[in-house]
Design a protein around this motif. Sequence first.
Motif, PDB file in Angstrom:
ATOM      1  N   SER A   1      -4.462  -8.736  -4.599  1.00 58.45           N
ATOM      2  CA  SER A   1      -5.077  -7.917  -3.548  1.00 58.45           C
ATOM      3  C   SER A   1      -5.091  -6.452  -3.952  1.00 58.45           C
ATOM      4  O   SER A   1      -6.083  -5.740  -3.743  1.00 58.45           O
ATOM      5  CB  SER A   1      -4.314  -8.103  -2.236  1.00 58.45           C
ATOM      6  OG  SER A   1      -4.858  -7.276  -1.219  1.00 58.45           O
TER       7      SER A   1
ATOM      8  N   GLU B   1       0.849  -1.170   0.000  1.00 57.20           N
ATOM      9  CA  GLU B   1       0.000   0.000   0.000  1.00 57.20           C
ATOM     10  C   GLU B   1       0.897   1.236   0.000  1.00 57.20           C
ATOM     11  O   GLU B   1       2.104   1.138  -0.191  1.00 57.20           O
ATOM     12  CB  GLU B   1      -0.920  -0.036   1.222  1.00 57.20           C
ATOM     13  CG  GLU B   1      -1.870  -1.235   1.213  1.00 57.20           C
ATOM     14  CD  GLU B   1      -2.748  -1.285   2.437  1.00 57.20           C
ATOM     15  OE1 GLU B   1      -2.561  -0.437   3.350  1.00 57.20           O
ATOM     16  OE2 GLU B   1      -3.636  -2.146   2.494  1.00 57.20           O
TER      17      GLU B   1
ATOM     18  N   GLU C   1      -8.397  -4.206  -4.431  1.00 55.60           N
ATOM     19  CA  GLU C   1      -8.577  -3.009  -3.607  1.00 55.60           C
ATOM     20  C   GLU C   1      -8.742  -1.781  -4.489  1.00 55.60           C
ATOM     21  O   GLU C   1      -9.504  -0.863  -4.156  1.00 55.60           O
ATOM     22  CB  GLU C   1      -7.398  -2.824  -2.652  1.00 55.60           C
ATOM     23  CG  GLU C   1      -7.384  -3.809  -1.493  1.00 55.60           C
ATOM     24  CD  GLU C   1      -8.587  -3.662  -0.567  1.00 55.60           C
ATOM     25  OE1 GLU C   1      -9.222  -2.580  -0.578  1.00 55.60           O
ATOM     26  OE2 GLU C   1      -8.905  -4.616   0.156  1.00 55.60           O
TER      27      GLU C   1
ATOM     28  N   GLU D   1     -11.900   0.796  -4.444  1.00 53.10           N
ATOM     29  CA  GLU D   1     -11.777   2.250  -4.390  1.00 53.10           C
ATOM     30  C   GLU D   1     -12.566   2.922  -5.501  1.00 53.10           C
ATOM     31  O   GLU D   1     -13.049   4.043  -5.335  1.00 53.10           O
ATOM     32  CB  GLU D   1     -10.295   2.665  -4.481  1.00 53.10           C
ATOM     33  CG  GLU D   1      -9.502   2.360  -3.229  1.00 53.10           C
ATOM     34  CD  GLU D   1     -10.039   3.074  -2.001  1.00 53.10           C
ATOM     35  OE1 GLU D   1     -10.492   4.229  -2.136  1.00 53.10           O
ATOM     36  OE2 GLU D   1     -10.027   2.480  -0.906  1.00 53.10           O
TER      37      GLU D   1
END
Length: 286
Positions: free
Chosen positions: A200, A62, A204, A208
């Motif tokens: 992942s 991230e 994600e 979003e």
Amino acid sequence: MSNSEKKVTDMQGRYMQAVADGRQRDDADWQSCRIVLTTERLVLVAEEKLTVPLAEIDEIGERYDVNQRAAGVASYLGLHVGDDVVLVSGAEHDEFETDFYHACLNGEVLFVDHPAVEGGVVQGTDWTKARIRITDDDIRLALADGERVVIERDDIGEVEEDERQAAGDERRVIEVEHSQGEISVETHVTGDEYDLSVLSQVLEEGVERNRADLDLGPVEKQVVMALHSGVSPFEIPEFVDAEVEEIEAIYDRLIELDVIEVVRERTEVAMTARGRSVAGERMGEQ
């Protein structure tokens, strides 16, 4: 470049060495570069050339805002390679991200349980091998039994992770909620840690796309939850104890916010003078 290696993209961008040899670089800054991505490596060409073999990337992380200069860039990929962390941002970043996921994941084999949950009901299906492909619009899983599962990237509701027994071992499992036709389903995926790390991030990013900061009122929230649970749109006014006009206004707002979409228009009619005349004639004949 080997005969099997193929160029995926070539664009301008920038990168930052946020961590070098395990030490965080608080003074790190962005360097303009040419980004060359192949099926085997990422090459960042600036005053010096930095080459990152895709097989050596441990994790697609991230955000890693090592300083304000990093935090000031809206979109970048954080690549963890051994004791280093490199941040990369393409000039056309959405395109670069998709190309990067494509290079890392396309053709890889994962284990898939689909549908693990359908309409809120656990299905008890078995794990099967599946080959994955990432496109601009969706994630495609070709299962060993011939079935194809398509997860649209702008139709991902929730993504959760769990550690449990799967495909014969204790594994990390990604659970993704999406739609299949008009039914909400969950597809569960497991496999190599690196592949799951990349997947992942793809999922994600899809979440979003759909996660808007919506300031919904209490009745609007009730309407959304009722529709999600299967209540007919025509039964919503009675279900949430609200006037039809109020619900129609809520539908209009939710359509504008892209929370719901129109499936079928219902025509509202009123009698004209000619209609009243025809009706009167018909009543007179009875």
